[in-house]
Enzyme design. Structure first.
Site, PDB file in Angstrom:
ATOM      1  N   ASP A 102      -2.014  -0.587   8.190  1.00 52.92           N
ATOM      2  CA  ASP A 102      -2.410  -1.653   7.274  1.00 52.92           C
ATOM      3  C   ASP A 102      -3.915  -1.867   7.382  1.00 52.92           C
ATOM      4  O   ASP A 102      -4.522  -1.619   8.414  1.00 52.92           O
ATOM      5  CB  ASP A 102      -1.643  -2.944   7.559  1.00 52.92           C
ATOM      6  N   GLU A 172      -1.043  -8.895   5.601  1.00 55.11           N
ATOM      7  CA  GLU A 172      -1.158 -10.298   6.000  1.00 55.11           C
ATOM      8  C   GLU A 172      -0.494 -11.239   5.004  1.00 55.11           C
ATOM      9  O   GLU A 172      -0.146 -12.368   5.357  1.00 55.11           O
ATOM     10  CB  GLU A 172      -2.632 -10.677   6.168  1.00 55.11           C
TER      11      GLU A 172
END
Length: 446
Positions: A102, A172
């Protein structure tokens, strides 16, 4: 994240794994070190200085695509699920392995004290300009992914198959993995036989790896509650209905779900992270907004908590005299299920990493908090893809020892003080992921 995905150490490794004798460093360790010194250190520095918010990772994605294209044989596709990048490395017939990292940062003002601290500000998807920081270690993840891609391309004589290197946006906001899947990740590209990822862990010392043979991270749901009111002068509260007062009761009432409704042995957390209302001292406002995070370790508890939140919010609104058409509105968004490692795959790869890197590197796993991860969308039950997610230690042992002896605390993920020791974290992430990929795709020789 969403708070660090930061679980560590739980299901004990098998006795066979624990009995694995310590091994010499893998023969690719020197190549990883050389790559770090020549290129990866400066790349990590660049990513740390230039974080970007979820679904706004334009420059990060472009740089990752550029670096992946430089890997011999890599086919790169951009803008998958928004800003996502897919690098496909084919090497004959064999299994397909997904390796994911990520890339988004967080709306946090960095105060880590690092020389390369971020000073970036950016407008997010919500339209707000915020300071941005890599406060969860995603800069380590993408740097390690590049290093792994380079090593696997260099060692094509050791493996056969296809590797998908996934650069994922918006972890997130727990939306990036789902967006990539919905954009055809498993139809436009080969469907994986295995899916792998890791997270650097502030609470684990450098040089250590931990992975569960079951649950790795909790579910997470962001719940927004709008509490209507009836506006009036602050000196005449009896003429209206005060949403601040009602919302305050809801904040307290939500904890009765945890203490009096959920089973005491069932893990679950409800946290109100934000409370916004009003514009002036002497005005009772028209509404109040609560932002809530909900965590669970099973779908049953997850469903129970969310249903109970709506019941409590509406019930308290009614008890305070709000009419039926003005009861609190509960909306669930930014959701991700529990991340669960495939037990057989975890045993296999824990053993492979211990054999390649040394038996003292892989330590037992235990869940220490209810951090969440949207990696679960890559291995959702509908796909039947075995997943393996592991933690890589990111904090110097002396920092941990000092904290235990009354020194500065080790800052957790999402803290403005968060910092990771980059070189051992990046290098171990590469070495471990390379060992896992070699085991799944080839001889796994070291």
């Amino acid at each position: 994240m969403i708070m660090m995905k930061k679980t560590l150490l739980g299901a004990l490794l098998t006795s066979a794994l624990i009995a694995t004798p310590a091994a010499a460093r893998p023969d690719y360790a020197d190549a990883v070190k050389a790559d770090y010194d020549k290129s990866l250190a400066s790349l990590w520095d660049h990513f740390h200085r230039n974080p970007e918010l979820s679904f706004r990772e334009y420059k990060t994605a472009a740089r990752m695509a550029q670096e992946l294209r430089a890997v011999p044989g890599m086919i790169v596709t951009e803008k998958v699920g928004g800003t996502g990048v897919v690098g496909m490395l084919k090497n004959g017939d064999g299994p397909v392995v997904l390796v994911r990292a990520d890339m988004d940062g967080l709306p946090v003002q960095e105060r880590s004290g690092l020389a390369n601290s971020s000073t970036v500000r950016q407008v997010g998807v919500d339209g707000l300009e915020m300071p941005v920081m890599h406060a969860c270690g995603h800069d380590v993840h993408i740097t390690s992914l590049l290093g792994t891609a380079r090593q696997m391309a260099r060692m094509k004589d050791r493996w056969k198959g296809t590797i998908l290197f996934i650069v994922q946006p918006a972890e997130e906001r727990v939306g990036g993995a789902k967006a990539m899947v919905q954009d055809g990740l498993y139809t436009r590209f080969p469907k994986p036989d295995y899916a792998l990822a890791f997270h650097v862990a502030a609470e684990l010392e450098t040089g250590k790896i931990a992975a569960s043979e079951g649950i790795q991270y909790s579910s997470a749901d962001s719940v927004d509650i709008r509490v209507p009111g009836i506006a009036t002068h602050g000196a005449a509260p009896h003429l209206g209905r005060d949403p601040v007062y009602i919302a305050s009761q809801i904040v307290v009432g939500l904890q009765s779900i945890i203490s009096r409704e959920k089973g005491p042995l069932d893990a679950g957390v409800i946290t109100v992270g934000a409370f916004h209302a009003g514009t002036k001292h002497n005005i009772i406002s028209e509404y109040a907004d609560l932002q809530v995070t909900v965590r669970a370790n099973s779908q049953a508890v997850r469903d129970q908590l969310i249903a109970s939140i709506e019941r409590v919010a509406k019930g308290i609104g009614a008890a305070n005299g709000l009419p039926a058409d003005k009861l609190p509105i509960v909306k669930v968004n930014e959701s991700t299920p529990v991340t669960v490692n495939d037990a057989a795959l975890a045993r296999r790869l824990n053993g492979a990493i211990a054999t390649a890197l040394g038996s003292d590197v892989v330590v037992p796993f235990r869940q220490t908090n209810m951090g969440a991860e949207d990696f679960a969308f890559f291995v959702d039950q509908q796909f039947g893809i075995p997943g393996y997610y592991f933690a890589v230690g990111g904090t110097k042992p002396e920092w941990i020892a000092a904290a235990k002896n009354g020194g500065p605390a080790v800052a957790g993920h999402h803290s403005p003080l968060f910092k990771i020791d980059p070189e051992p974290s990046v290098r171990l992430g590469i070495e471990a992921m390379t060992a896992a990929a070699l085991d799944l795709l080839g001889t796994g020789k070291n």
